[in-house]
Design an enzyme around this catalytic site. Sequence first.
Site: not given
Length: 876
Positions: A269-270, A302-303, A306
């Site tokens: 998740e950067n 999901h990412e 985040h």
Amino acid sequence: MRTSEPKTIRLKDYREPPFLIDQVDLRVELFEDGARVHSRLDVRRNPSVQPESELHLDGEDLKLEEVTLNGEHLSASRYVVEDSQLTIRDMPDSAVVGVVTWIKPQENTRLEGLYKSSGMFCTQCEAEGFRRITYYLDRPDVMARFRTRIEADLKRYPILLANGNEVDRSPLEEGRHQVTWEDPFPKPAYLFALVGGDLVERHDSFETVSGRNVALRMYVEPRNQEKCDHALAALKRAMRWDEEVYGREYDLDVFMIVAVDDFNMGAMENKGLNIFNSSCVLASPETATDAIYDRIESIVAHEYFHNWSGNRVTCRDWFQLSLKEGFTVFRDSEYSADQGSRTVNRIDSVNMLRTAQFAEDSGPMAHPIRPAEYMEITNFYTVTIYEKGAEVVRMIHSLLGPELFRAGSDLYFERHDGQAVTTDDFVRAMEDASGRDLTQFRRWYDQAGTPELAIEDSYDAASQTYRLSISQSCPPTPGQPEKAPFHLPFELGLLGTDGQDLELQLEGSEPSGRSMVLDITEPRQEFVFTNITARPVPSLLRGFTAPVRLRYPWTRDQLMFLISHDSDGFNRWDASQRLATDVIEALAEGREAEVDARLVSACSALLKNDALDPALVAKMLSLPSLAYLIELTPSADVLKLHQAREQVLTSLARSLRDDLHEVYQRHPAPAAYRYTSEDMAARALRNMALAWLLSINDEQALKLARSQYGQANNMTDRLGALRAVVNSDFAEARQTLLDDFYQQWQADPQVVELWFAVQAASPQAGTLPHIKALMEHAAFDWKNPNKVRSVIGAFAGQNLVNFHAPDGSGYSFLAEQVIRLDPSNPQIAARLVSPLTRWKKFKPETADAMQRALREVMGQPKLSRDTYEIVSKGLS
Ligand code: B3K
Ligand code: ZN
């Protein structure tokens, strides 16, 4: 054996960082033989802690070229370089620390830090990868603004990406160019990312609720450009959902997704630059199955989620990992539930939890969702932290109800925006917003193990009362012999003789509807329901409101009754699984010789049931997996369980042959692939019917499979047919189809991974010599985690009957592969070895052989910290 045991890191030793970093300026020069990283850090003393004169920066596998302080070269006496840190002496209160390092991304096989994957540069910094790029305070409670300038050859690497917004680009000498990125949001280094490659870009856009336009961009290798639609569509759905359900808006002008082939896990998740394993983001109907479509939908969401639960509000330290992971899994599973069937979604999550997480919780690596200690944090990205963590958040949601939960999450985001916090801060926000006391509930965060609820009931016709007592206990786990009682929500209903839910009224209370949530807090609680005119059948723990094991002496007739009548879809499925499990266990233990006719009639009724959601029917008809059966059985005999399960499968298929053919015909493939619940359910039923029929070597089904394989317009049907044939006794057809499949798809790594996995996971095809042959195949690649997982991982994790071959060959094979992989990619080696640590679940001879294999690994002179931790704990 290693000469020294790696250090154990403990939560109780947490101290605030002595220095903080406000701003990071990076200049990364990418070359063919390495990369030079120039970093300038604005460092200042943390005013809230006791001053220290030395600044310790983390670093690993770095070649230090230069250190400066406020632009001045630092003399050698002012700093010390050791294996894993750079120490600067006499550090002033604040200074600009300049560091130049030389690194070798090309030789980075660990895939942590900066590395190369099929010709492109990319990064993975969570949890502690940034220290492999430059010296830094590599801990999540140090949050800084990053400015990143990337320089590389223009032709080879036209695309240069980092976090935030692009602020500058220009050509440089010698055919090079630079692109500079600035991320306005302070973040921990684990969220840093950089990409450089020759990639194609797919554009899209999203208008946020407040009217801002966000550019969405997906970067892939040219051959994959047709495989981006699903991920982009999922991303937009997730962005909208997070606005609607959580009031969370995206905050940068651009959101980027990059697909890379070599990646240790699913995705990362950067900030503003999510990096994905190709297998978790690329899809087209021809190349990806429905299960992959679902996986992409949930991982993309999901990412993205985040960005708030993880990035804007992050973790103070790695013991708090479930703060972001448990919450985000809860968020993505609710998102997925809202896209399709909530019940089917819940079934999938619970199935996974009960198979994998319960196994972890009863094994040597059992840990609370907030662990107290670790040797290597990478080993703690577990089903406990993720899935059980999500269940804990789900329980808060059930206890508070949706409105108060939302008030709690609003307060949490508002109160902690821009901070690095703890799970306790999360629970406190929930308490403060709801007025509920969650003191006892907090035990879920520090007690490991799966609680067991034993249910007893009695009916008194004279007083028309039904008594239900619920006792809880929790088995000991490593380091935790005694447990205090948990606080949990327990939803239940009572079915009357007509199968309808009864009105529920607790003694001394008002009627409370036809399903109610009980608050369980004591070791034993009793509930008395009044006005019950006949003995009811209880529907317990509806929707699986708590991650517990349930003990209740269901009769098979009661289970049959629940299968036909329960208004709670999850419990209908659960009853079907309990019935099948009971029948399989009775056969395996030799208590029964024949398959109970009641199971056959339940399945027959399901196959003919038009009223139920076909997706639910397909789930109810799926027999419990061998892994789940093992998890339920103390001192498991794998072969016996497998044979009993096969006996049930083939006997059902024989008795229901005509029904299965009929179901197959009733669900023909439509002309074009659609990713809809309805079509997916039809595909699931069709492929299940095919698999069942092929398990009894039905010649007519073989014809159907061949034609389905040849004509399929999507990978679900093609692979479904292939898998059914591979798992059958039709050896010749198996080989023909496998060869054909490889011929057709050899250029597509994701499809080749499916091809590997179908064989490696097959009880029929995946014998050890065949697994070894697959590893010699031209498409197998030790350096690519997906290939390792699709052959070795699938063998040890899914092909249980061959992995647990009585001669122990599966175990020594796995040990050998772990030893081979450990020096190059310890993270994957440590994951791969875990099936061996489950030895306590098996009968003594099996357990001994598994431990011998573990000892073989343990005997290696230079074991990584990752593998050492799993193996040493696994042997204890
Ligand atoms: N946060 C990453 C996992 C990183 C794993 C590092 N070993 C992906 C995720 O959970 O979203
Ligand atoms: Zn995550």
